[in-house]
Design a protein around this motif. Structure first.
Motif, mmCIF file in Angstrom:
data_model
loop_
_atom_site.group_PDB
_atom_site.id
_atom_site.type_symbol
_atom_site.label_atom_id
_atom_site.label_comp_id
_atom_site.label_asym_id
_atom_site.label_seq_id
_atom_site.Cartn_x
_atom_site.Cartn_y
_atom_site.Cartn_z
ATOM 1 N N ALA A 1 0.840 -1.188 0.000
ATOM 2 C CA ALA A 1 0.000 0.000 0.000
ATOM 3 C C ALA A 1 0.882 1.247 0.000
ATOM 4 C CB ALA A 1 -0.914 0.010 1.224
ATOM 5 N N PRO A 2 0.584 2.221 -0.863
ATOM 6 C CA PRO A 2 1.416 3.419 -0.898
ATOM 7 C C PRO A 2 1.283 4.224 0.391
ATOM 8 C CG PRO A 2 -0.485 3.667 -2.339
ATOM 9 C CD PRO A 2 -0.504 2.266 -1.817
ATOM 10 N N MET A 3 2.398 4.644 0.914
ATOM 11 C CA MET A 3 2.380 5.482 2.104
ATOM 12 C C MET A 3 2.257 6.943 1.708
ATOM 13 S SD MET A 3 4.999 3.763 4.830
ATOM 14 C CE MET A 3 6.479 4.170 3.940
ATOM 15 N N VAL A 4 2.774 7.291 0.520
ATOM 16 C CA VAL A 4 2.820 8.681 0.087
ATOM 17 C C VAL A 4 2.238 8.805 -1.316
ATOM 18 C CG1 VAL A 4 4.374 10.590 -0.488
ATOM 19 C CG2 VAL A 4 4.895 9.130 1.452
ATOM 20 N N THR B 1 6.220 19.741 -0.382
ATOM 21 C CA THR B 1 5.664 19.716 0.970
ATOM 22 C C THR B 1 5.073 18.332 1.213
ATOM 23 O OG1 THR B 1 5.007 22.031 0.700
ATOM 24 C CG2 THR B 1 4.036 20.852 2.539
ATOM 25 N N VAL B 2 5.259 17.823 2.419
ATOM 26 C CA VAL B 2 4.598 16.570 2.791
ATOM 27 C C VAL B 2 3.647 16.873 3.938
ATOM 28 C CG1 VAL B 2 6.450 15.803 4.351
ATOM 29 C CG2 VAL B 2 4.881 14.126 3.412
ATOM 30 N N MET B 3 2.428 16.323 3.855
ATOM 31 C CA MET B 3 1.417 16.545 4.888
ATOM 32 C C MET B 3 0.565 15.290 5.057
ATOM 33 S SD MET B 3 -0.904 19.201 2.695
ATOM 34 C CE MET B 3 0.306 19.671 1.483
ATOM 35 N N ARG B 4 -0.091 15.208 6.179
ATOM 36 C CA ARG B 4 -0.990 14.065 6.424
ATOM 37 C C ARG B 4 -2.141 14.104 5.429
ATOM 38 N NH1 ARG B 4 -0.487 11.448 11.465
ATOM 39 N NH2 ARG B 4 0.896 12.581 12.870
ATOM 40 N N PRO C 1 0.911 19.852 8.059
ATOM 41 C CA PRO C 1 2.232 19.880 7.420
ATOM 42 C C PRO C 1 3.243 19.109 8.256
ATOM 43 C CG PRO C 1 1.503 22.110 8.027
ATOM 44 C CD PRO C 1 0.473 21.151 8.515
ATOM 45 N N LEU C 2 4.061 18.296 7.569
ATOM 46 C CA LEU C 2 5.057 17.478 8.255
ATOM 47 C C LEU C 2 6.478 17.883 7.884
ATOM 48 C CD1 LEU C 2 3.272 14.061 7.743
ATOM 49 C CD2 LEU C 2 3.348 15.420 9.854
ATOM 50 N N ALA C 3 6.693 18.329 6.662
ATOM 51 C CA ALA C 3 8.029 18.751 6.214
ATOM 52 C C ALA C 3 7.885 19.462 4.875
ATOM 53 C CB ALA C 3 8.955 17.557 6.080
ATOM 54 N N GLY C 4 8.932 20.160 4.506
ATOM 55 C CA GLY C 4 8.930 20.851 3.225
ATOM 56 C C GLY C 4 10.340 21.155 2.785
ATOM 57 N N GLY C 5 10.452 21.553 1.544
ATOM 58 C CA GLY C 5 11.763 21.900 1.026
ATOM 59 C C GLY C 5 11.662 22.534 -0.341
ATOM 60 N N ARG C 6 12.824 22.933 -0.830
ATOM 61 C CA ARG C 6 12.903 23.510 -2.172
ATOM 62 C C ARG C 6 14.269 23.170 -2.744
ATOM 63 N NH1 ARG C 6 11.188 28.978 -2.008
ATOM 64 N NH2 ARG C 6 10.120 28.471 -0.109
ATOM 65 N N TYR C 7 14.295 23.054 -4.055
ATOM 66 C CA TYR C 7 15.545 22.763 -4.733
ATOM 67 C C TYR C 7 15.419 23.195 -6.186
ATOM 68 C CZ TYR C 7 12.859 18.476 -5.758
ATOM 69 O OH TYR C 7 11.887 17.588 -6.118
ATOM 70 N N LYS D 1 11.521 10.490 7.929
ATOM 71 C CA LYS D 1 11.327 10.775 9.351
ATOM 72 C C LYS D 1 9.853 11.080 9.643
ATOM 73 C CE LYS D 1 13.190 13.660 13.028
ATOM 74 N NZ LYS D 1 14.113 14.737 13.369
ATOM 75 N N ALA D 2 9.216 11.855 8.781
ATOM 76 C CA ALA D 2 7.812 12.230 8.964
ATOM 77 C C ALA D 2 6.898 11.008 8.887
ATOM 78 C CB ALA D 2 7.400 13.270 7.928
ATOM 79 N N MET D 3 7.232 10.069 8.028
ATOM 80 C CA MET D 3 6.376 8.903 7.856
ATOM 81 C C MET D 3 6.347 8.048 9.127
ATOM 82 S SD MET D 3 4.864 9.441 5.156
ATOM 83 C CE MET D 3 3.883 7.961 5.215
ATOM 84 N N ALA D 4 7.389 8.133 9.930
ATOM 85 C CA ALA D 4 7.391 7.403 11.212
ATOM 86 C C ALA D 4 6.275 7.918 12.114
ATOM 87 C CB ALA D 4 8.749 7.549 11.890
ATOM 88 N N LYS D 5 5.896 9.193 11.962
ATOM 89 C CA LYS D 5 4.811 9.775 12.756
ATOM 90 C C LYS D 5 3.439 9.412 12.187
ATOM 91 C CE LYS D 5 7.510 13.936 13.741
ATOM 92 N NZ LYS D 5 7.565 15.381 13.516
ATOM 93 N N VAL D 6 3.389 9.148 10.893
ATOM 94 C CA VAL D 6 2.121 8.954 10.194
ATOM 95 C C VAL D 6 1.690 7.490 10.172
ATOM 96 C CG1 VAL D 6 0.975 9.201 7.955
ATOM 97 C CG2 VAL D 6 2.502 10.995 8.765
ATOM 98 N N VAL D 7 2.627 6.577 9.992
ATOM 99 C CA VAL D 7 2.298 5.156 9.864
ATOM 100 C C VAL D 7 1.812 4.641 11.214
ATOM 101 C CG1 VAL D 7 3.188 2.865 9.332
ATOM 102 C CG2 VAL D 7 3.973 4.842 8.023
ATOM 103 N N PRO D 8 0.605 4.061 11.240
ATOM 104 C CA PRO D 8 0.076 3.556 12.519
ATOM 105 C C PRO D 8 0.913 2.391 13.034
ATOM 106 C CG PRO D 8 -1.405 2.994 10.698
ATOM 107 C CD PRO D 8 -0.302 3.841 10.129
#
Length: 146
Positions: free
Chosen positions: A14-17, A100-103, A109-115, A137-144
């Protein structure tokens, strides 16, 4: 025992993101921003984060740049988080990308960046490498927890 193995396999697939390209039509060619989103999915997968790209056809006909419909589209793919990619062409050889990554459930919002991406450069930009680490790192907070 077989049922447990099958359940584990299904849970891993199952896709996490869900990666969604939210680039403005007048900021960059659609095929280029789509390629950036596909590359981001590949980069996440290489980092061990199961990811899928949300195609434009998976969104409502009127589209959605922000708000609950992104979460609905992501959850429709089984994803727990959304990564938005907003690309802008700076020149013929350079683009700016904001991620940006968010739930997927509440948009937290969980993290963001630019490049910046440059034509012909194969090495991943530092901002992308940093963002990939933040997503893991953020996915560790999201995955039950099981």
């Amino acid at each position: 025992m077989l049922a447990l193995a099958l359940a584990t396999l299904l849970a891993q697939s199952a896709p996490m993101v869900a990666v969604i390209d939210i680039s403005s039509e007048d900021a960059i060619y659609e095929d280029i921003s789509r390629r950036y989103a596909e590359s981001l999915v590949e980069a996440l997968m290489k980092e061990g984060v199961t990811a899928v790209r949300i195609d434009e056809s998976d969104l409502p006909p009127e589209g959605c740049r922000l708000g609950p419909c992104l979460g609905v589209a992501a959850r429709g793919k089984g994803a727990l988080a959304i990564v938005t990619l907003d690309a802008e062409e700076l020149s013929e050889t350079k683009s700016k990308v904001v991620v940006t990554v968010m739930r997927a459930t509440n948009g937290e919002p969980l993290a963001g960046g630019r490049y910046e991406l440059k034509v012909g450069v194969k090495k991943a930009p530092k901002g992308l490498v940093t963002f990939l680490a933040q997503v893991k790192k953020a996915m560790a907070k999201v995955v039950p927890a099981h």
